[in-house]
Design a protein around this motif. Sequence first.
Motif, PDB file in Angstrom:
ATOM      1  N   GLU A  62     -26.747 -14.662  16.085  1.00 51.17           N
ATOM      2  CA  GLU A  62     -26.679 -15.421  17.329  1.00 51.17           C
ATOM      3  C   GLU A  62     -26.066 -16.788  17.068  1.00 51.17           C
ATOM      4  N   LEU A  63     -25.195 -17.196  17.961  1.00 52.24           N
ATOM      5  CA  LEU A  63     -24.608 -18.521  17.903  1.00 52.24           C
ATOM      6  C   LEU A  63     -25.370 -19.386  18.898  1.00 52.24           C
ATOM      7  N   GLU A  64     -26.148 -20.330  18.397  1.00 54.08           N
ATOM      8  CA  GLU A  64     -26.894 -21.253  19.243  1.00 54.08           C
ATOM      9  C   GLU A  64     -26.140 -22.582  19.301  1.00 54.08           C
ATOM     10  N   GLU A  65     -26.653 -23.526  20.057  1.00 62.15           N
ATOM     11  CA  GLU A  65     -25.960 -24.801  20.238  1.00 62.15           C
ATOM     12  C   GLU A  65     -25.747 -25.558  18.931  1.00 62.15           C
ATOM     13  N   THR A  66     -26.741 -25.525  18.044  1.00 66.20           N
ATOM     14  CA  THR A  66     -26.647 -26.329  16.820  1.00 66.20           C
ATOM     15  C   THR A  66     -26.739 -25.517  15.535  1.00 66.20           C
ATOM     16  N   ARG A  67     -26.829 -24.199  15.643  1.00 67.14           N
ATOM     17  CA  ARG A  67     -26.991 -23.387  14.433  1.00 67.14           C
ATOM     18  C   ARG A  67     -26.568 -21.953  14.685  1.00 67.14           C
ATOM     19  N   ILE A  68     -26.419 -21.238  13.593  1.00 66.56           N
ATOM     20  CA  ILE A  68     -26.189 -19.799  13.638  1.00 66.56           C
ATOM     21  C   ILE A  68     -27.437 -19.140  13.080  1.00 66.56           C
ATOM     22  N   VAL A  69     -27.966 -18.141  13.782  1.00 67.38           N
ATOM     23  CA  VAL A  69     -29.175 -17.442  13.354  1.00 67.38           C
ATOM     24  C   VAL A  69     -28.791 -16.010  13.008  1.00 67.38           C
ATOM     25  N   VAL A  70     -29.078 -15.614  11.775  1.00 66.51           N
ATOM     26  CA  VAL A  70     -28.794 -14.249  11.325  1.00 66.51           C
ATOM     27  C   VAL A  70     -30.130 -13.570  11.067  1.00 66.51           C
ATOM     28  N   THR A  71     -30.357 -12.449  11.762  1.00 65.89           N
ATOM     29  CA  THR A  71     -31.584 -11.672  11.598  1.00 65.89           C
ATOM     30  C   THR A  71     -31.259 -10.412  10.823  1.00 65.89           C
ATOM     31  N   MET A  72     -32.010 -10.190   9.751  1.00 66.03           N
ATOM     32  CA  MET A  72     -31.785  -9.019   8.915  1.00 66.03           C
ATOM     33  C   MET A  72     -32.613  -7.850   9.433  1.00 66.03           C
TER      34      MET A  72
END
Length: 70
Positions: free
Chosen positions: A43-53
């Motif tokens: 997911e591309l959020e406003e201030t970060r990228i979140v990668v879920t394994m």
Amino acid sequence: MNDRIDELLHLIEVEPDALREAEFMQAQAILETMVGKTVAAAELEETRIVVTMSDGNKYFFYGFLGEGND
């Protein structure tokens, strides 16, 4: 007193290039731990990228977002 304040302000100043380099190195170290694992979502959020394994672990990457000259 002003010397002490100046000294404290210097401690909290961050150079953008140094911060970018530190974030890159941290991201590289995290990515190396992900070899052989499966990414379930990103997911591309406003201030970060979140990668879920696929095992449910989430990894957060900062410092790569923003405008730049190509």
